[in-house]
Design an enzyme around this catalytic site. Sequence first.
Site, short mmCIF file in Angstrom:
data_model
loop_
_atom_site.label_atom_id
_atom_site.label_comp_id
_atom_site.label_asym_id
_atom_site.label_seq_id
_atom_site.Cartn_x
_atom_site.Cartn_y
_atom_site.Cartn_z
N MET A 6 81.34 87.98 13.69
CA MET A 6 80.01 86.54 13.21
C MET A 6 79.26 87.03 11.97
O MET A 6 78.50 86.56 12.17
CB MET A 6 78.93 86.51 14.76
CG MET A 6 79.69 86.44 15.97
SD MET A 6 78.28 86.34 17.25
CE MET A 6 78.51 88.00 17.83
N ASP B 94 84.49 76.51 25.47
CA ASP B 94 83.94 76.05 23.80
C ASP B 94 84.79 76.56 22.76
O ASP B 94 86.00 76.12 23.38
CB ASP B 94 82.80 77.82 23.67
CG ASP B 94 83.39 79.01 23.78
OD1 ASP B 94 84.67 79.18 22.68
OD2 ASP B 94 82.74 79.92 24.53
N LYS C 272 79.13 75.67 20.86
CA LYS C 272 78.47 76.23 19.95
C LYS C 272 78.47 75.90 18.94
O LYS C 272 79.30 77.09 18.33
CB LYS C 272 76.88 77.65 20.60
CG LYS C 272 76.53 77.48 21.50
CD LYS C 272 76.04 79.08 22.24
CE LYS C 272 75.49 79.62 23.14
NZ LYS C 272 76.40 79.51 24.48
#
Length: 249
Positions: free
Chosen positions: A177, A40, A62
């Site tokens: 995040m 990723d 993602k």
Amino acid sequence: MDPSSDLGEVILVGGGPGDPDLLTVGGRRALREADVVLYDRLAPLASLAETRPDAVLVDVGKIPRGSQTPQSDINALLIEHARAGRRVVRFKGGDPFVFGRGSEEWLACAEAGVPVRVIPGVSSAIAGPELAGIPLTHRGLTQNFSVVSGHVGPNHPASTVNWDALARSSGTIVILMGVAHLAEICAGLVERGLDAHTPAAVVAKAALPDQLVLYSTVGSLPSLAEQAGIEPPALTVIGAVVGLRLTST
């Protein structure tokens, strides 16, 4: 892996915060030996140069509020390739078991009878602040730190974090995040008793050439981050240690 078995194996490799120099020796070896690599965008992509010319590289990234590869599809790919006898590396940023889906991938493989193991990575939660010259603990200032997922804010019904305790902990708070919910998180901590003048910083793109550090206070950091156009990957550090402003050499 049982040499008599026709099964391959899955190796979950933590790539660290983004600098290929922070990839472990074991992680580099796994990349070199892989038949298939699922990666990723948060992995140190330059390290893909370590793979064999015939290795199959699959982007399963993602992007926040953008294109997404469903986790179920990733799990299925891992299992499919391993069942075909291939050595499969799931190459991720940070560490697979820290706010990642590594444990879900492990369980999916185990339930499918596919051999799986983990090569831990350098956690971005610790490496990011350190690369910015921010220690997470310091004798006389704070003796503890907490790492929190900020994918939902304090007021979201899905939040299971004890934000009241965090606000009163007198320790360092590291938020991963949390870019999208930074304003809610900082306001929530102040509402729960944290001094709005507590030093705070955002470390964006830690370990990468364009790493950026914004220093402020918990009360004003969200507006500063918005003005600077901060986007993931970025982490936030809140606490007295931010005020040290150590410089890296």
